[in-house]
Design a protein around this motif. Structure first.
Motif, PDB file in Angstrom:
ATOM      1  N   LEU A  72       0.871  -1.178   0.000  1.00 57.90           N
ATOM      2  CA  LEU A  72       0.000   0.000   0.000  1.00 57.90           C
ATOM      3  C   LEU A  72       0.903   1.221   0.000  1.00 57.90           C
ATOM      4  CD1 LEU A  72      -3.271   0.785   1.778  1.00 57.90           C
ATOM      5  CD2 LEU A  72      -1.378   2.406   2.011  1.00 57.90           C
ATOM      6  N   VAL A  73       0.637   2.143  -0.927  1.00 55.97           N
ATOM      7  CA  VAL A  73       1.450   3.343  -1.086  1.00 55.97           C
ATOM      8  C   VAL A  73       0.583   4.571  -0.879  1.00 55.97           C
ATOM      9  CG1 VAL A  73       2.884   4.672  -2.672  1.00 55.97           C
ATOM     10  CG2 VAL A  73       2.991   2.172  -2.695  1.00 55.97           C
ATOM     11  N   ALA A  74       1.039   5.488  -0.034  1.00 53.71           N
ATOM     12  CA  ALA A  74       0.350   6.754   0.210  1.00 53.71           C
ATOM     13  C   ALA A  74       1.193   7.890  -0.356  1.00 53.71           C
ATOM     14  CB  ALA A  74       0.113   6.962   1.708  1.00 53.71           C
ATOM     15  N   LEU A  75       0.607   8.644  -1.264  1.00 54.72           N
ATOM     16  CA  LEU A  75       1.284   9.825  -1.810  1.00 54.72           C
ATOM     17  C   LEU A  75       0.841  11.070  -1.054  1.00 54.72           C
ATOM     18  CD1 LEU A  75       1.068   9.187  -5.664  1.00 54.72           C
ATOM     19  CD2 LEU A  75       2.868   8.512  -4.054  1.00 54.72           C
ATOM     20  N   ARG A  76       1.595  12.129  -1.188  1.00 53.84           N
ATOM     21  CA  ARG A  76       1.244  13.381  -0.504  1.00 53.84           C
ATOM     22  C   ARG A  76       0.047  14.073  -1.147  1.00 53.84           C
ATOM     23  NH1 ARG A  76       4.965  14.301   3.281  1.00 53.84           N
ATOM     24  NH2 ARG A  76       6.991  13.275   3.042  1.00 53.84           N
ATOM     25  N   GLU A  77      -0.248  13.700  -2.380  1.00 58.01           N
ATOM     26  CA  GLU A  77      -1.437  14.213  -3.044  1.00 58.01           C
ATOM     27  C   GLU A  77      -2.141  13.042  -3.724  1.00 58.01           C
ATOM     28  OE1 GLU A  77       1.864  13.780  -5.441  1.00 58.01           O
ATOM     29  OE2 GLU A  77       1.759  15.550  -4.141  1.00 58.01           O
ATOM     30  N   GLU A  78      -3.301  13.297  -4.310  1.00 61.16           N
ATOM     31  CA  GLU A  78      -4.033  12.212  -4.946  1.00 61.16           C
ATOM     32  C   GLU A  78      -3.254  11.688  -6.149  1.00 61.16           C
ATOM     33  OE1 GLU A  78      -6.971  10.645  -3.908  1.00 61.16           O
ATOM     34  OE2 GLU A  78      -6.197  11.746  -2.157  1.00 61.16           O
ATOM     35  N   PRO A  79      -3.206  10.368  -6.317  1.00 64.46           N
ATOM     36  CA  PRO A  79      -2.447   9.797  -7.434  1.00 64.46           C
ATOM     37  C   PRO A  79      -3.111  10.086  -8.779  1.00 64.46           C
ATOM     38  CG  PRO A  79      -3.620   8.080  -6.234  1.00 64.46           C
ATOM     39  CD  PRO A  79      -3.760   9.337  -5.438  1.00 64.46           C
ATOM     40  N   THR A  80      -2.286  10.153  -9.795  1.00 67.44           N
ATOM     41  CA  THR A  80      -2.743  10.368 -11.158  1.00 67.44           C
ATOM     42  C   THR A  80      -2.784   9.032 -11.903  1.00 67.44           C
ATOM     43  OG1 THR A  80      -0.514  10.656 -12.026  1.00 67.44           O
ATOM     44  CG2 THR A  80      -1.621  12.624 -11.136  1.00 67.44           C
ATOM     45  N   ALA A  81      -3.329   9.073 -13.113  1.00 68.42           N
ATOM     46  CA  ALA A  81      -3.311   7.876 -13.950  1.00 68.42           C
ATOM     47  C   ALA A  81      -1.871   7.443 -14.229  1.00 68.42           C
ATOM     48  CB  ALA A  81      -4.055   8.146 -15.253  1.00 68.42           C
ATOM     49  N   GLY A  82      -0.981   8.418 -14.382  1.00 70.52           N
ATOM     50  CA  GLY A  82       0.423   8.083 -14.580  1.00 70.52           C
ATOM     51  C   GLY A  82       1.045   7.400 -13.379  1.00 70.52           C
ATOM     52  N   ASP A  83       0.635   7.811 -12.185  1.00 67.52           N
ATOM     53  CA  ASP A  83       1.134   7.164 -10.967  1.00 67.52           C
ATOM     54  C   ASP A  83       0.677   5.706 -10.912  1.00 67.52           C
ATOM     55  OD1 ASP A  83       2.329   9.528 -10.067  1.00 67.52           O
ATOM     56  OD2 ASP A  83       0.481  10.165  -9.048  1.00 67.52           O
ATOM     57  N   LEU A 108      -2.843   2.194  -4.176  1.00 65.78           N
ATOM     58  CA  LEU A 108      -2.255   3.526  -4.276  1.00 65.78           C
ATOM     59  C   LEU A 108      -3.311   4.581  -3.953  1.00 65.78           C
ATOM     60  CD1 LEU A 108       0.247   5.220  -5.142  1.00 65.78           C
ATOM     61  CD2 LEU A 108      -0.683   5.182  -7.468  1.00 65.78           C
ATOM     62  N   TYR A 109      -3.029   5.400  -2.918  1.00 67.42           N
ATOM     63  CA  TYR A 109      -3.968   6.432  -2.484  1.00 67.42           C
ATOM     64  C   TYR A 109      -3.211   7.694  -2.088  1.00 67.42           C
ATOM     65  CZ  TYR A 109      -7.362   2.631  -2.086  1.00 67.42           C
ATOM     66  OH  TYR A 109      -8.189   1.564  -2.347  1.00 67.42           O
ATOM     67  N   GLY A 110      -3.956   8.777  -2.012  1.00 66.19           N
ATOM     68  CA  GLY A 110      -3.418   9.989  -1.440  1.00 66.19           C
ATOM     69  C   GLY A 110      -3.580   9.979   0.073  1.00 66.19           C
ATOM     70  N   ARG A 111      -2.697  10.677   0.761  1.00 63.72           N
ATOM     71  CA  ARG A 111      -2.746  10.738   2.222  1.00 63.72           C
ATOM     72  C   ARG A 111      -4.103  11.229   2.722  1.00 63.72           C
ATOM     73  NH1 ARG A 111      -2.127  14.538   6.221  1.00 63.72           N
ATOM     74  NH2 ARG A 111      -0.964  13.918   8.098  1.00 63.72           N
TER      75      ARG A 111
END
Length: 273
Positions: A72-83, A108-111
């Motif tokens: 599970l990956v949390a990004l600092r912002e919402e993920p894009t299709a590229g992510d 894959l999600y945003g924080r």
């Protein structure tokens, strides 16, 4: 699990204990975990907030050549299709390079989504109780503690009725081969066993991630469906490609379970996606 935890996966105050740790990862999987960690940093860099392992590898139960790597990956912002494409490609690369695993699955999600009020008793619980920190700041520090109650049951698995039409579409659109059906059998078997378990989780008052134990617990409350769940638990670990299994899931077990779940716990609150 701490020495004060109950055999039902609860701590001394009745809260669900976080399962898994990096210390439990079997030695054979150490290179896989290290590669995934390094490559996630390489792909996302400073955009990565945190990353976690979940499933059999951090619980110490993984089988060489049979188990998948779950992240599970949390990004600092919402993920894009590229992510999403990037994590898909990363997973395929790691899967090819390491014979120890049979596939890589990455959530894959945003924080903000993971810490949102709507996800407190779904994705938030998942992070706090079922995920092992691998990189970055642990989001569990911002989440409550959880009991195995009806609210948790409803918000984790109270959407089966919505999923069944999608499952039927996936079955119809898939290749008519055993090889193509086998991942669907594994996925749907696991999902149905976990849903059946959380149906009775508040009455049992405990938590487990072991599929066989989940089926055993469920069967004590619904003996008329016990054999189906035991068989599904086996297929969740050793799937075949029998189309009759998939039909039984979407035409019999799944609809019954969805109706019973709604009767007992209600329906999961709507999500944007």
């Amino acid at each position: 699990m701490s020495e004060n935890a109950s055999p039902k996966g609860l701590d001394s105050q009745g809260y669900i204990e976080r399962e898994g740790s990096l210390g439990l990862v079997p030695r054979a999987f150490h290179p896989v975990v290290a590669a995934a960690r390094d490559r996630l940093l390489g792909v996302f860099g400073a955009r990565l907030h945190s990353a976690y392992l979940y499933g059999s590898i951090p619980r110490g139960h993984a089988r060489v050549g049979r188990s998948d790597l779950d992240l599970l990956v949390a990004l600092r912002e919402e993920p894009t299709a590229g992510d999403r494409e990037a994590v898909r490609a990363l997973g395929e690369t790691v899967d090819r390079e390491f014979a120890q695993i049979d596939g890589v699955g990455t959530l894959l999600y945003g924080r903000a989504r993971l810490l949102s009020e709507a996800e407190t008793y779904d994705l938030g619980w998942f992070v706090a109780c079922l995920c092992t920190p691998l990189l970055g700041e642990d989001l569990a520090e911002y989440l409550p503690r959880y009991r195995p109650d009806s609210l948790l049951a409803r918000e984790t698995n109270g959407d089966l009725a919505l999923l069944l039409p999608r499952w039927r579409q996936r079955i119809a659109a898939g290749d008519d081969t055993d090889e193509a059906r086998r991942p669907l059998v594994r996925f749907m078997s696991r999902h149905l066993v976990r849903t059946a378990f959380t149906l009775v989780m508040p009455r049992w008052n405990g938590w487990t991630s072991d599929l066989a134990k989940m089926a055993e617990v469920f069967g004590a409350y619904y003996p008329q469906r016990a054999e189906q769940l035991r068989a599904a638990a086996v297929l969740g670990r050793e799937p075949n490609g029998d189309p009759a299994v998939l039909r039984s899931y979407v035409d019999d077990l799944g609809p019954w379970l969805a109706d019973e779940y709604a009767r007992v716990h209600g329906v999961k609150a709507p999500r944007p996606d």
